[in-house]
Design an enzyme around this catalytic site. Structure first.
Site, short mmCIF file in Angstrom:
data_model
loop_
_atom_site.label_atom_id
_atom_site.label_comp_id
_atom_site.label_asym_id
_atom_site.label_seq_id
_atom_site.Cartn_x
_atom_site.Cartn_y
_atom_site.Cartn_z
N ARG A 223 0.85 -1.19 0.00
CA ARG A 223 0.00 0.00 0.00
C ARG A 223 0.89 1.24 0.00
O ARG A 223 1.97 1.24 0.61
CB ARG A 223 -0.90 0.03 1.25
CG ARG A 223 -2.06 -0.94 1.21
CD ARG A 223 -3.12 -0.55 0.18
NE ARG A 223 -4.20 -1.53 0.09
CZ ARG A 223 -4.28 -2.53 -0.79
NH1 ARG A 223 -3.31 -2.68 -1.67
NH2 ARG A 223 -5.31 -3.35 -0.80
N HIS A 271 -0.97 0.40 -9.91
CA HIS A 271 -1.66 -0.56 -9.04
C HIS A 271 -2.24 -1.74 -9.85
O HIS A 271 -3.43 -2.01 -9.81
CB HIS A 271 -2.77 0.14 -8.24
CG HIS A 271 -3.15 -0.61 -6.99
ND1 HIS A 271 -3.56 -0.01 -5.83
CD2 HIS A 271 -3.17 -1.94 -6.71
CE1 HIS A 271 -3.83 -0.92 -4.91
NE2 HIS A 271 -3.59 -2.11 -5.43
#
Ligand SMILES: NC(=O)c1ccc[n+]([C@@H]2O[C@H](COP(=O)([O-])OP(=O)(O)OC[C@H]3O[C@@H](n4cnc5c(N)ncnc54)[C@H](OP(=O)(O)O)[C@@H]3O)[C@@H](O)[C@H]2O)c1
Length: 308
Positions: A223, A271
């Protein structure tokens, strides 16, 4: 009884279609088009609009559509009785193994520099780092970290890993909890596959980069909030790190003006390290849905005390 698919950013239609392919009798709503709030007893969420869940009085389970659950933990509209689960899928894991292998090889073989050279028609061989002389260190030896470690071992890398509890993985040197400094001292390529929790937020900081073995590389696939962004820039400028590959960011999409874009020693992907496959995840979601209806133990539940 109905299943709610809820996301601000993801097209949930393929997931509804995949669920209905498995069981045509299911009642599946996609937020915000909900037929009856009272009927919703199971929700599947990804980057969802916050503070919506108190609108569903009969909600019993929320499944994250991916492996990470941090997006659910700070939503105060989720009642204490609601069980949180996540999708742990073999294809997702396989993609992460591919991505880690590819990006680590790209960093140590200077692929980004050759891309720039090609743009300028420049022929300039650069000595590369050989994998036999580098140690990969994986932070987080869970569903993804363990598999990535095993794949890298099969690809001829030396691998160690760090996790909260003790682990035993063939050929992987494992470190636990308080042994972080020893883990870092033997690590050249640091791979972050930790969940985002109050303990791990901001863990990728200057102190960590200083303690890595040289040469040093960073791969963050967990993250964006794990990384202290200004510390990364400083570490690259001070040559504490050779290169960083980042798939996740504090703000996604990464803003046009972000300083990471202009850096030749940062590789950016949007991502995409591993993406949830609708057909595969529908099977896992339906399994848990049926378990909920029949009062069986749910799979891949989240421990709220551990935050993962
Ligand atoms: N970029 C992408 O496309 C993408 C895709 C999927 C997932 N992800 C990210 O990858 C993360 C990891 O997924 P996963 O399924 O492997 O998670 P997981 O199965 O929950 O494993 C988490 C691992 O981290 C360790 N850990 C947690 N807190 C720690 C701490 N404070 N200190 C040391 N170790 C700690 C755990 O230790 P124990 O084993 O001892 O509990 C465990 O080994 C997700 O949370 C998500 O953020 C990214």
């Amino acid at each position: 009884m109905s299943i709610l698919l809820i996301s601000k950013t993801r097209d949930m239609k393929p997931f509804r279609d995949a669920l209905l392919d498995l069981d045509n009798n299911l009642d599946v709503d996609i937020w915000p088009g909900i037929k009856s709030n009272e009927r919703v007893n199971f929700a599947v969420a990804w980057n969802h609009p916050k503070n919506q869940f108190s609108n569903f009085p009969n909600l019993r389970v929320i499944s994250s559509l991916g492996a990470g659950v941090d997006h659910l933990l700070d939503d105060e509209s989720i009642g204490k009785h609601v069980v949180l689960t996540r999708v742990v899928a073999p294809k997702l894991t396989e993609q992460m193994c591919d991505y880690a292998t590819m990006t680590i090889l790209n960093m140590i073989r200077h692929t980004q520099k050759y891309t720039y050279q090609q743009e300028k028609a420049e022929w300039n061989p650069i000595n590369h780092f050989s994998k036999e002389n580098l140690n990969i260190g994986i932070m987080g030896l869970g569903q993804l970290g363990k598999r990535v470690a095993m794949r890298l071992i099969n690809n001829g890398f030396k691998v160690s890993g760090w996790s909260k509890s003790e682990k035993s993985i063939p050929e992987v040197r494992t470190f636990k909890d308080k042994e972080l400094d020893s883990f870092l001292a033997t690590t050249n390529v640091l791979v972050c596959l930790l969940p985002l929790t109050s303990d791990t937020e901001g863990i990728l900081d200057l102190n960590i980069f200083k303690n890595l073995a040289k040469p040093s590389f960073l791969l963050n696939v967990a993250r964006g909030e794990h990384l202290v962004e200004e510390d990364l820039i400083y570490a690259l400028d001070m040559n504490l790190l050779n290169h960083a590959t980042l798939d996740v960011f504090q703000k996604e999409p990464l803003p046009d003006s972000h300083p990471f874009w202009g850096r030749d020693r940062i590789t950016i992907t949007p991502h995409i390290a591993s993406l949830t496959d609708p057909a595969e995840s529908a099977e896992l979601i339906l399994d848990n849905y049926k378990r909920m209806l029949s009062g069986q133990k749910l799979l891949n539940t989240v421990d709220l005390d551990k935050e993962y």
